[in-house]
Design an enzyme around this catalytic site. Structure first.
Site, PDB file in Angstrom:
ATOM      1  N   VAL A   1      12.409  65.751  20.261  1.00 26.40           N
ATOM      2  CA  VAL A   1      11.032  66.076  19.854  1.00 26.40           C
ATOM      3  C   VAL A   1      11.096  67.081  18.708  1.00 26.40           C
ATOM      4  CG1 VAL A   1       8.778  66.890  20.623  1.00 26.40           C
ATOM      5  CG2 VAL A   1      10.324  65.836  22.273  1.00 26.40           C
TER       6      VAL A   1
ATOM      7  N   ASP B   1       5.666  56.600  18.664  1.00 20.02           N
ATOM      8  CA  ASP B   1       6.707  57.633  18.571  1.00 20.02           C
ATOM      9  C   ASP B   1       6.118  59.001  18.980  1.00 20.02           C
ATOM     10  OD1 ASP B   1       9.378  58.631  17.247  1.00 20.02           O
ATOM     11  OD2 ASP B   1       7.798  59.822  16.318  1.00 20.02           O
TER      12      ASP B   1
ATOM     13  N   LYS C   1      27.463  49.032  17.866  1.00 20.51           N
ATOM     14  CA  LYS C   1      27.067  47.689  18.289  1.00 20.51           C
ATOM     15  C   LYS C   1      27.829  46.635  17.494  1.00 20.51           C
ATOM     16  CE  LYS C   1      22.776  45.283  19.317  1.00 20.51           C
ATOM     17  NZ  LYS C   1      21.331  45.370  19.187  1.00 20.51           N
TER      18      LYS C   1
ATOM     19  N   LYS D   1       7.031  61.387  22.370  1.00 20.83           N
ATOM     20  CA  LYS D   1       7.380  62.813  22.260  1.00 20.83           C
ATOM     21  C   LYS D   1       6.430  63.664  23.113  1.00 20.83           C
ATOM     22  CE  LYS D   1       9.408  62.273  17.692  1.00 20.83           C
ATOM     23  NZ  LYS D   1       9.134  62.195  16.250  1.00 20.83           N
TER      24      LYS D   1
ATOM     25  N   GLY E   1      15.653  63.091  10.473  1.00 18.53           N
ATOM     26  CA  GLY E   1      16.691  63.060   9.442  1.00 18.53           C
ATOM     27  C   GLY E   1      18.028  63.409  10.047  1.00 18.53           C
TER      28      GLY E   1
ATOM     29  N   THR F   1      21.884  56.753  11.724  1.00 16.16           N
ATOM     30  CA  THR F   1      21.435  57.956  11.006  1.00 16.16           C
ATOM     31  C   THR F   1      21.839  59.215  11.778  1.00 16.16           C
ATOM     32  OG1 THR F   1      19.550  56.685  10.250  1.00 16.16           O
ATOM     33  CG2 THR F   1      19.391  59.071  10.025  1.00 16.16           C
ATOM     34  N   VAL F   2      21.505  59.252  13.059  1.00 17.01           N
ATOM     35  CA  VAL F   2      21.742  60.466  13.854  1.00 17.01           C
ATOM     36  C   VAL F   2      23.230  60.626  14.186  1.00 17.01           C
ATOM     37  CG1 VAL F   2      21.229  61.612  16.042  1.00 17.01           C
ATOM     38  CG2 VAL F   2      19.403  60.442  14.801  1.00 17.01           C
TER      39      VAL F   2
END
Ligand SMILES: NC(=O)c1ccc[n+]([C@@H]2O[C@H](COP(=O)([O-])OP(=O)(O)OC[C@H]3O[C@@H](n4cnc5c(N)ncnc54)[C@H](OP(=O)(O)O)[C@@H]3O)[C@@H](O)[C@H]2O)c1
Length: 429
Positions: free
Chosen positions: A131, A200, A45, A204, A301, A13-14
Protein backbone atom coordinates in the site's frame (compact mmCIF):
# COMPACT_ATOMS: atom_id res chain seq x y z
CA UNK A 1 28.56 -13.88 10.16
CA UNK A 2 26.21 -16.37 8.44
CA UNK A 3 24.59 -14.74 5.37
CA UNK A 4 20.87 -14.05 5.31
CA UNK A 5 19.59 -16.30 2.57
CA UNK A 6 16.66 -14.98 0.51
CA UNK A 7 14.67 -16.04 -2.54
CA UNK A 8 12.69 -13.85 -4.91
CA UNK A 9 9.34 -14.97 -6.27
CA UNK A 10 8.96 -12.89 -9.45
CA UNK A 11 11.50 -10.86 -11.35
CA UNK A 12 9.29 -8.24 -12.99
CA UNK A 13 9.23 -4.53 -12.11
CA UNK A 14 9.27 -5.14 -8.35
CA UNK A 15 11.39 -8.32 -8.27
CA UNK A 16 14.03 -6.72 -10.48
CA UNK A 17 13.98 -3.63 -8.25
CA UNK A 18 14.59 -5.79 -5.17
CA UNK A 19 17.32 -7.77 -6.98
CA UNK A 20 19.18 -4.62 -8.06
CA UNK A 21 18.77 -2.84 -4.72
CA UNK A 22 20.11 -5.84 -2.79
CA UNK A 23 23.28 -5.51 -4.89
CA UNK A 24 23.50 -1.71 -5.06
CA UNK A 25 22.96 -1.39 -1.28
CA UNK A 26 24.93 -4.49 -0.31
CA UNK A 27 27.48 -2.68 1.86
CA UNK A 28 24.94 -0.52 3.67
CA UNK A 29 22.68 -3.52 4.26
CA UNK A 30 25.50 -5.60 5.65
CA UNK A 31 26.26 -2.83 8.14
CA UNK A 32 22.63 -2.56 9.23
CA UNK A 33 21.82 -6.27 9.22
CA UNK A 34 25.15 -7.47 10.57
CA UNK A 35 25.34 -10.09 7.82
CA UNK A 36 25.46 -10.17 4.03
CA UNK A 37 22.28 -10.92 2.08
CA UNK A 38 22.60 -13.79 -0.35
CA UNK A 39 20.04 -14.44 -3.12
CA UNK A 40 19.70 -18.23 -3.22
CA UNK A 41 17.13 -18.46 -6.01
CA UNK A 42 14.56 -16.69 -8.16
CA UNK A 43 11.19 -17.95 -9.40
CA UNK A 44 9.92 -16.75 -12.80
CA UNK A 45 7.15 -17.82 -15.14
CA UNK A 46 8.96 -17.70 -18.43
CA UNK A 47 12.44 -19.16 -18.31
CA UNK A 48 13.19 -18.17 -21.90
CA UNK A 49 13.08 -14.42 -21.12
CA UNK A 50 16.46 -12.69 -21.24
CA UNK A 51 17.49 -11.57 -17.73
CA UNK A 52 20.47 -9.80 -16.32
CA UNK A 53 21.03 -12.14 -13.38
CA UNK A 54 24.28 -13.47 -11.94
CA UNK A 55 25.00 -16.99 -13.23
CA UNK A 56 25.59 -18.26 -9.71
CA UNK A 57 21.91 -17.70 -8.80
CA UNK A 58 19.36 -20.42 -9.44
CA UNK A 59 16.61 -19.08 -11.74
CA UNK A 60 13.73 -21.53 -12.05
CA UNK A 61 10.09 -21.95 -12.99
CA UNK A 62 9.77 -24.81 -10.51
CA UNK A 63 8.80 -23.73 -6.99
CA UNK A 64 9.86 -27.12 -5.59
CA UNK A 65 13.46 -26.38 -6.52
CA UNK A 66 13.37 -23.32 -4.26
CA UNK A 67 11.49 -25.13 -1.51
CA UNK A 68 14.17 -27.81 -1.58
CA UNK A 69 16.97 -25.34 -0.84
CA UNK A 70 18.38 -26.23 2.57
CA UNK A 71 18.29 -22.78 4.18
CA UNK A 72 16.04 -19.87 3.23
CA UNK A 73 15.50 -17.14 5.78
CA UNK A 74 13.30 -14.70 3.89
CA UNK A 75 11.11 -14.81 0.78
CA UNK A 76 10.36 -11.68 -1.29
CA UNK A 77 7.05 -12.34 -3.05
CA UNK A 78 6.42 -10.15 -6.12
CA UNK A 79 4.31 -12.18 -8.50
CA UNK A 80 0.86 -11.04 -9.50
CA UNK A 81 -2.55 -12.17 -8.21
CA UNK A 82 -3.86 -14.59 -5.61
CA UNK A 83 -2.68 -17.89 -7.01
CA UNK A 84 -0.12 -19.35 -7.06
CA UNK A 85 1.23 -16.68 -4.68
CA UNK A 86 -1.05 -17.82 -1.83
CA UNK A 87 -0.03 -21.47 -2.08
CA UNK A 88 3.67 -20.60 -2.36
CA UNK A 89 3.58 -18.28 0.66
CA UNK A 90 1.92 -20.94 2.79
CA UNK A 91 4.54 -23.49 1.73
CA UNK A 92 7.41 -21.16 2.59
CA UNK A 93 5.83 -20.27 5.96
CA UNK A 94 5.50 -23.98 6.71
CA UNK A 95 9.17 -24.32 5.83
CA UNK A 96 9.97 -21.65 8.42
CA UNK A 97 10.67 -18.62 6.22
CA UNK A 98 9.64 -15.03 6.83
CA UNK A 99 7.64 -13.48 3.98
CA UNK A 100 7.81 -9.99 2.53
CA UNK A 101 5.14 -9.34 -0.07
CA UNK A 102 4.00 -6.45 -2.28
CA UNK A 103 0.89 -8.28 -3.46
CA UNK A 104 -2.15 -6.20 -2.45
CA UNK A 105 -4.67 -8.35 -4.33
CA UNK A 106 -3.57 -11.41 -2.40
CA UNK A 107 -3.55 -9.50 0.88
CA UNK A 108 -7.01 -8.02 0.33
CA UNK A 109 -8.39 -11.53 -0.19
CA UNK A 110 -6.24 -13.63 2.13
CA UNK A 111 -4.25 -11.22 4.29
CA UNK A 112 -5.78 -12.02 7.67
CA UNK A 113 -5.67 -15.75 7.07
CA UNK A 114 -2.02 -15.62 6.01
CA UNK A 115 -1.11 -13.34 8.92
CA UNK A 116 -2.71 -15.81 11.32
CA UNK A 117 -0.89 -18.71 9.71
CA UNK A 118 2.41 -16.79 9.89
CA UNK A 119 1.81 -16.16 13.59
CA UNK A 120 1.10 -19.84 14.15
CA UNK A 121 4.37 -20.63 12.43
CA UNK A 122 6.05 -17.88 14.47
CA UNK A 123 7.16 -16.15 11.33
CA UNK A 124 6.66 -12.64 10.00
CA UNK A 125 4.51 -11.72 7.04
CA UNK A 126 5.19 -8.08 6.20
CA UNK A 127 3.73 -5.98 3.39
CA UNK A 128 4.79 -2.36 3.68
CA UNK A 129 5.20 -2.22 -0.12
CA UNK A 130 1.64 -3.34 -0.86
CA UNK A 131 0.00 0.00 0.00
CA UNK A 132 1.48 3.32 -1.11
CA UNK A 133 4.76 1.71 -2.24
CA UNK A 134 7.66 3.78 -0.97
CA UNK A 135 5.71 5.73 1.66
CA UNK A 136 6.22 4.25 5.14
CA UNK A 137 2.47 4.16 5.68
CA UNK A 138 1.81 0.85 7.42
CA UNK A 139 4.51 1.24 10.03
CA UNK A 140 3.33 4.81 10.67
CA UNK A 141 -0.19 3.46 11.21
CA UNK A 142 1.00 0.70 13.54
CA UNK A 143 2.95 3.27 15.54
CA UNK A 144 -0.02 5.66 15.67
CA UNK A 145 -2.43 2.90 16.69
CA UNK A 146 -0.47 2.32 19.88
CA UNK A 147 -2.10 5.42 21.33
CA UNK A 148 -4.39 6.98 18.73
CA UNK A 149 -7.68 5.81 17.37
CA UNK A 150 -7.82 6.19 13.58
CA UNK A 151 -11.08 7.82 12.67
CA UNK A 152 -10.68 8.20 8.94
CA UNK A 153 -8.26 7.69 6.08
CA UNK A 154 -8.52 9.73 2.90
CA UNK A 155 -6.04 8.77 0.24
CA UNK A 156 -5.00 8.89 -3.34
CA UNK A 157 -3.50 5.41 -3.62
CA UNK A 158 -3.31 4.81 -7.35
CA UNK A 159 -0.46 6.58 -9.12
CA UNK A 160 -1.73 5.72 -12.61
CA UNK A 161 -5.12 7.36 -12.02
CA UNK A 162 -3.57 10.37 -10.37
CA UNK A 163 -1.15 10.76 -13.26
CA UNK A 164 -4.00 10.61 -15.79
CA UNK A 165 -6.16 13.12 -13.87
CA UNK A 166 -3.24 15.54 -13.38
CA UNK A 167 -2.30 15.37 -17.06
CA UNK A 168 -5.92 15.77 -18.24
CA UNK A 169 -6.20 18.91 -16.13
CA UNK A 170 -2.87 20.47 -17.09
CA UNK A 171 -3.05 19.75 -20.82
CA UNK A 172 -6.80 19.43 -21.40
CA UNK A 173 -5.95 16.00 -22.82
CA UNK A 174 -8.55 13.28 -23.31
CA UNK A 175 -8.64 10.30 -20.92
CA UNK A 176 -7.89 7.72 -23.63
CA UNK A 177 -4.91 9.68 -25.02
CA UNK A 178 -3.32 10.12 -21.60
CA UNK A 179 -3.88 6.46 -20.79
CA UNK A 180 -1.97 5.41 -23.93
CA UNK A 181 0.84 7.80 -23.02
CA UNK A 182 0.92 6.45 -19.43
CA UNK A 183 1.24 2.92 -20.80
CA UNK A 184 4.11 3.98 -23.10
CA UNK A 185 5.90 5.56 -20.11
CA UNK A 186 5.40 2.43 -18.00
CA UNK A 187 3.09 4.21 -15.52
CA UNK A 188 0.14 2.04 -16.57
CA UNK A 189 0.18 -1.67 -17.32
CA UNK A 190 -0.80 -3.25 -20.65
CA UNK A 191 -4.09 -4.14 -18.95
CA UNK A 192 -4.79 -1.00 -16.88
CA UNK A 193 -8.28 -1.99 -15.72
CA UNK A 194 -7.35 -2.56 -12.05
CA UNK A 195 -5.95 0.97 -11.87
CA UNK A 196 -8.55 2.98 -13.78
CA UNK A 197 -11.60 1.10 -12.46
CA UNK A 198 -10.59 1.69 -8.84
CA UNK A 199 -9.88 -1.97 -8.05
CA UNK A 200 -6.24 -1.39 -7.12
CA UNK A 201 -7.26 1.39 -4.67
CA UNK A 202 -10.02 -0.87 -3.33
CA UNK A 203 -7.56 -3.71 -2.58
CA UNK A 204 -5.24 -1.28 -0.81
CA UNK A 205 -8.12 0.07 1.23
CA UNK A 206 -9.07 -3.46 2.33
CA UNK A 207 -5.48 -4.09 3.43
CA UNK A 208 -5.64 -0.86 5.46
CA UNK A 209 -8.99 -1.87 6.94
CA UNK A 210 -7.55 -5.21 8.09
CA UNK A 211 -4.56 -3.48 9.60
CA UNK A 212 -6.43 -0.68 11.37
CA UNK A 213 -9.78 -2.23 12.30
CA UNK A 214 -8.96 -5.96 12.12
CA UNK A 215 -11.85 -6.46 9.73
CA UNK A 216 -13.06 -5.38 6.32
CA UNK A 217 -16.40 -3.88 5.33
CA UNK A 218 -18.63 -6.14 3.24
CA UNK A 219 -17.17 -5.85 -0.24
CA UNK A 220 -20.62 -5.46 -1.82
CA UNK A 221 -21.27 -2.39 0.34
CA UNK A 222 -18.16 -0.59 -0.89
CA UNK A 223 -18.72 1.88 -3.70
CA UNK A 224 -16.00 1.42 -6.32
CA UNK A 225 -16.02 3.89 -9.19
CA UNK A 226 -12.95 4.47 -11.33
CA UNK A 227 -11.98 7.38 -13.57
CA UNK A 228 -13.05 6.02 -16.97
CA UNK A 229 -16.02 8.41 -17.24
CA UNK A 230 -14.10 11.53 -16.28
CA UNK A 231 -13.97 14.14 -19.06
CA UNK A 232 -11.97 17.33 -19.57
CA UNK A 233 -15.08 19.55 -19.10
CA UNK A 234 -15.63 17.89 -15.69
CA UNK A 235 -12.11 18.74 -14.67
CA UNK A 236 -12.30 22.28 -16.07
CA UNK A 237 -15.50 22.97 -14.19
CA UNK A 238 -13.74 21.97 -10.99
CA UNK A 239 -10.79 24.22 -11.86
CA UNK A 240 -13.13 27.23 -12.19
CA UNK A 241 -14.38 26.52 -8.68
CA UNK A 242 -10.85 26.07 -7.30
CA UNK A 243 -11.27 22.29 -7.03
CA UNK A 244 -9.23 19.32 -8.28
CA UNK A 245 -10.52 15.88 -9.11
CA UNK A 246 -8.82 12.97 -7.31
CA UNK A 247 -9.55 9.27 -7.21
CA UNK A 248 -10.26 9.29 -3.50
CA UNK A 249 -10.10 6.12 -1.43
CA UNK A 250 -11.65 6.65 1.97
CA UNK A 251 -12.10 4.50 5.03
CA UNK A 252 -14.12 5.53 8.06
CA UNK A 253 -15.05 3.85 11.29
CA UNK A 254 -18.23 4.82 13.11
CA UNK A 255 -20.71 3.22 15.51
CA UNK A 256 -22.49 1.56 12.57
CA UNK A 257 -19.34 -0.10 11.29
CA UNK A 258 -16.61 0.43 8.76
CA UNK A 259 -17.38 2.37 5.63
CA UNK A 260 -15.14 2.38 2.58
CA UNK A 261 -15.41 3.87 -0.89
CA UNK A 262 -13.32 4.59 -3.95
CA UNK A 263 -14.54 7.27 -6.33
CA UNK A 264 -13.49 10.48 -8.11
CA UNK A 265 -14.02 13.39 -5.73
CA UNK A 266 -13.34 17.13 -6.06
CA UNK A 267 -11.07 18.41 -3.30
CA UNK A 268 -10.40 22.04 -2.45
CA UNK A 269 -6.99 23.70 -2.18
CA UNK A 270 -6.91 23.37 1.61
CA UNK A 271 -7.06 19.56 1.31
CA UNK A 272 -3.64 17.87 1.34
CA UNK A 273 -4.57 15.63 -1.62
CA UNK A 274 -5.11 18.74 -3.79
CA UNK A 275 -1.34 19.06 -4.06
CA UNK A 276 -0.61 15.40 -4.79
CA UNK A 277 0.24 15.39 -8.47
CA UNK A 278 1.41 12.91 -11.11
CA UNK A 279 2.23 9.35 -10.02
CA UNK A 280 2.63 10.28 -6.35
CA UNK A 281 0.35 8.88 -3.65
CA UNK A 282 -0.98 10.93 -0.74
CA UNK A 283 -2.67 9.94 2.48
CA UNK A 284 -4.43 11.99 5.16
CA UNK A 285 -4.73 10.03 8.43
CA UNK A 286 -7.32 11.55 10.78
CA UNK A 287 -6.82 10.44 14.36
CA UNK A 288 -8.54 11.15 17.66
CA UNK A 289 -5.46 12.40 19.46
CA UNK A 290 -2.64 13.74 17.34
CA UNK A 291 -5.04 15.19 14.73
CA UNK A 292 -4.43 14.77 11.02
CA UNK A 293 -1.17 13.48 9.58
CA UNK A 294 -0.33 13.84 5.90
CA UNK A 295 2.00 11.55 3.99
CA UNK A 296 2.99 11.92 0.37
CA UNK A 297 5.50 10.26 -1.94
CA UNK A 298 6.13 7.66 -4.61
CA UNK A 299 3.47 4.98 -4.40
CA UNK A 300 4.87 2.58 -6.98
CA UNK A 301 7.82 1.85 -9.22
CA UNK A 302 10.74 -0.52 -8.96
CA UNK A 303 12.90 1.49 -6.57
CA UNK A 304 10.20 2.82 -4.25
CA UNK A 305 8.66 -0.64 -3.88
CA UNK A 306 12.04 -2.33 -3.45
CA UNK A 307 12.94 0.22 -0.79
CA UNK A 308 9.81 -0.67 1.22
CA UNK A 309 10.44 -4.41 0.87
CA UNK A 310 14.06 -4.14 1.93
CA UNK A 311 13.06 -2.00 4.90
CA UNK A 312 10.78 -4.89 5.85
CA UNK A 313 13.83 -7.16 5.76
CA UNK A 314 15.68 -4.83 8.12
CA UNK A 315 12.62 -4.66 10.38
CA UNK A 316 12.32 -8.46 10.58
CA UNK A 317 15.98 -8.82 11.35
CA UNK A 318 15.99 -6.13 14.02
CA UNK A 319 12.84 -7.30 15.76
CA UNK A 320 14.14 -10.90 15.77
CA UNK A 321 17.41 -9.75 17.32
CA UNK A 322 15.54 -7.79 19.99
CA UNK A 323 13.40 -10.78 20.90
CA UNK A 324 16.47 -13.00 21.00
CA UNK A 325 18.19 -10.55 23.35
CA UNK A 326 15.13 -10.35 25.57
CA UNK A 327 14.98 -14.12 25.72
CA UNK A 328 18.65 -14.29 26.68
CA UNK A 329 18.06 -11.65 29.33
CA UNK A 330 15.05 -13.51 30.63
CA UNK A 331 17.01 -16.75 30.78
CA UNK A 332 19.73 -14.98 32.75
CA UNK A 333 17.08 -14.43 35.41
CA UNK A 334 16.86 -18.24 35.81
CA UNK A 335 13.39 -18.46 34.41
CA UNK A 336 11.74 -21.80 33.94
CA UNK A 337 10.55 -22.06 30.37
CA UNK A 338 6.80 -21.91 29.93
CA UNK A 339 5.23 -25.26 29.18
CA UNK A 340 3.10 -24.27 26.25
CA UNK A 341 4.11 -21.16 24.44
CA UNK A 342 0.98 -21.14 22.30
CA UNK A 343 -0.92 -20.34 25.47
CA UNK A 344 1.31 -18.49 27.84
CA UNK A 345 -0.31 -16.86 30.79
CA UNK A 346 1.47 -13.88 32.19
CA UNK A 347 0.41 -11.67 35.04
CA UNK A 348 1.71 -8.18 34.53
CA UNK A 349 1.75 -5.61 37.24
CA UNK A 350 1.92 -1.99 36.31
CA UNK A 351 0.80 0.92 38.40
CA UNK A 352 0.92 3.85 36.09
CA UNK A 353 -0.28 3.02 32.61
CA UNK A 354 -3.43 0.89 32.62
CA UNK A 355 -4.45 2.47 29.29
CA UNK A 356 -1.49 0.75 27.65
CA UNK A 357 -3.40 -2.49 28.22
CA UNK A 358 -6.38 -1.34 26.23
CA UNK A 359 -8.14 -4.24 24.46
CA UNK A 360 -7.70 -2.77 20.97
CA UNK A 361 -4.01 -2.41 21.50
CA UNK A 362 -3.65 -5.94 22.87
CA UNK A 363 -5.56 -7.27 19.90
CA UNK A 364 -2.91 -5.90 17.57
CA UNK A 365 -0.51 -8.29 19.26
CA UNK A 366 -2.99 -11.21 19.29
CA UNK A 367 -3.19 -11.04 23.08
CA UNK A 368 -6.29 -11.41 25.23
CA UNK A 369 -6.84 -9.59 28.48
CA UNK A 370 -8.24 -12.27 30.78
CA UNK A 371 -8.42 -10.51 34.08
CA UNK A 372 -7.54 -7.22 35.69
CA UNK A 373 -7.31 -6.74 39.43
CA UNK A 374 -5.21 -5.51 42.32
CA UNK A 375 -2.25 -7.62 43.32
CA UNK A 376 -0.53 -6.53 46.50
CA UNK A 377 -1.57 -2.90 45.98
CA UNK A 378 -0.54 -2.99 42.36
CA UNK A 379 -2.70 -3.13 39.26
CA UNK A 380 -2.50 -6.63 37.76
CA UNK A 381 -3.23 -7.70 34.20
CA UNK A 382 -3.51 -11.35 33.34
CA UNK A 383 -2.73 -11.77 29.66
CA UNK A 384 -3.14 -14.77 27.42
CA UNK A 385 -1.18 -15.20 24.25
CA UNK A 386 2.01 -16.60 22.92
CA UNK A 387 5.05 -15.70 24.97
CA UNK A 388 6.62 -14.30 21.81
CA UNK A 389 3.71 -11.90 21.20
CA UNK A 390 3.52 -10.88 24.84
CA UNK A 391 7.22 -10.04 24.83
CA UNK A 392 6.73 -8.00 21.66
CA UNK A 393 3.86 -6.13 23.27
CA UNK A 394 5.73 -5.47 26.50
CA UNK A 395 8.73 -4.32 24.59
CA UNK A 396 6.56 -1.85 22.68
CA UNK A 397 5.50 -0.21 25.95
CA UNK A 398 9.07 0.97 26.58
CA UNK A 399 8.42 1.09 30.31
CA UNK A 400 11.15 1.08 32.85
CA UNK A 401 9.57 -0.54 35.84
CA UNK A 402 7.35 -3.24 34.58
CA UNK A 403 7.40 -6.59 36.29
CA UNK A 404 5.86 -9.62 34.71
CA UNK A 405 5.16 -12.99 36.24
CA UNK A 406 4.68 -16.21 34.35
CA UNK A 407 1.60 -18.15 35.32
CA UNK A 408 0.75 -21.76 34.69
CA UNK A 409 -0.14 -22.29 31.05
CA UNK A 410 -2.74 -24.90 31.88
CA UNK A 411 -5.86 -22.86 32.22
CA UNK A 412 -6.48 -19.98 34.59
CA UNK A 413 -4.80 -20.79 37.88
CA UNK A 414 -5.25 -19.16 41.27
CA UNK A 415 -2.37 -17.03 40.24
CA UNK A 416 -1.57 -15.34 43.55
CA UNK A 417 -0.07 -18.67 44.53
CA UNK A 418 2.01 -18.92 41.41
CA UNK A 419 3.80 -15.61 41.81
CA UNK A 420 6.90 -17.39 42.94
CA UNK A 421 9.45 -15.99 40.59
CA UNK A 422 9.86 -12.98 38.40
CA UNK A 423 10.32 -13.62 34.72
CA UNK A 424 12.29 -10.45 34.34
CA UNK A 425 12.40 -7.66 36.87
CA UNK A 426 12.82 -5.09 34.20
CA UNK A 427 12.54 -6.87 30.92
CA UNK A 428 11.84 -3.59 29.19
CA UNK A 429 14.92 -1.73 30.47
N1 LIG B 1 4.85 -2.38 -10.11
C1 LIG B 1 4.75 -1.66 -9.00
O1 LIG B 1 5.16 -0.50 -8.95
C2 LIG B 1 4.15 -2.28 -7.77
C3 LIG B 1 4.08 -1.52 -6.59
C4 LIG B 1 3.59 -2.09 -5.42
C5 LIG B 1 3.15 -3.41 -5.46
N2 LIG B 1 3.19 -4.11 -6.63
C6 LIG B 1 2.74 -5.52 -6.61
O2 LIG B 1 3.90 -6.34 -6.75
C7 LIG B 1 3.58 -7.52 -7.46
C8 LIG B 1 4.49 -7.63 -8.68
O3 LIG B 1 4.25 -6.52 -9.52
P1 LIG B 1 5.15 -6.24 -10.81
O4 LIG B 1 4.76 -4.90 -11.29
O5 LIG B 1 6.59 -6.49 -10.49
O6 LIG B 1 4.62 -7.34 -11.82
P2 LIG B 1 5.30 -7.83 -13.16
O7 LIG B 1 6.24 -6.80 -13.67
O8 LIG B 1 4.22 -8.31 -14.05
O9 LIG B 1 6.20 -9.07 -12.70
C9 LIG B 1 5.65 -10.28 -12.26
C10 LIG B 1 6.75 -11.29 -12.09
O10 LIG B 1 6.20 -12.47 -11.53
C11 LIG B 1 6.48 -13.58 -12.36
N3 LIG B 1 5.30 -14.45 -12.35
C12 LIG B 1 4.04 -14.12 -12.66
N4 LIG B 1 3.23 -15.19 -12.50
C13 LIG B 1 4.02 -16.20 -12.09
C14 LIG B 1 3.81 -17.57 -11.79
N5 LIG B 1 2.60 -18.12 -11.88
N6 LIG B 1 4.85 -18.32 -11.40
C15 LIG B 1 6.09 -17.78 -11.31
N7 LIG B 1 6.37 -16.49 -11.61
C16 LIG B 1 5.34 -15.72 -11.99
C17 LIG B 1 6.73 -13.02 -13.75
O11 LIG B 1 7.59 -13.94 -14.43
P3 LIG B 1 8.14 -13.65 -15.93
O12 LIG B 1 9.18 -12.58 -15.73
O13 LIG B 1 8.72 -14.93 -16.34
O14 LIG B 1 6.99 -13.19 -16.73
C18 LIG B 1 7.41 -11.70 -13.40
O15 LIG B 1 8.78 -11.88 -13.21
C19 LIG B 1 2.09 -7.43 -7.79
O16 LIG B 1 1.38 -8.13 -6.83
C20 LIG B 1 1.81 -5.93 -7.72
O17 LIG B 1 0.48 -5.66 -7.38
C21 LIG B 1 3.68 -3.58 -7.77
Amino acid sequence: MKPISVVLLGLGTVGQGVYESLFSHQQKLQEVLGAPVEIAGILVKNKAKQRDVSRSILVTTDIDELLALPQIDVVFEAIVGIEPAYTYIRKFLTKGCHIITANKELLAHKGSELTKYAQEQRRYLTFEAAVAGGIPLLRTLIQLLQVNGIVKIEASLNGTSNYILSKMRKEQAKFQDVLVEAQALGYAEADPSNDILGTDSFYKLMVLSDLIYHQQPKWNDVEKTGITNVTVPHIQLGEKLGLRLKLLASLTSSHDGIHAEVKPVFVSSDHSLYHVEGVDNGIAIHTDLVGTIHLQGPGAGAKATASAMIEDLVYIRQIKDTIAQENVRASQHHVEPTADDLSTWVAVTEETVPEAFHKERLRQYQINLIKREKLNEMEGFLLQGREYDILLFLQSLKLGLLTIYPVSPTGLPPYEKTLTHTLAKSIIN
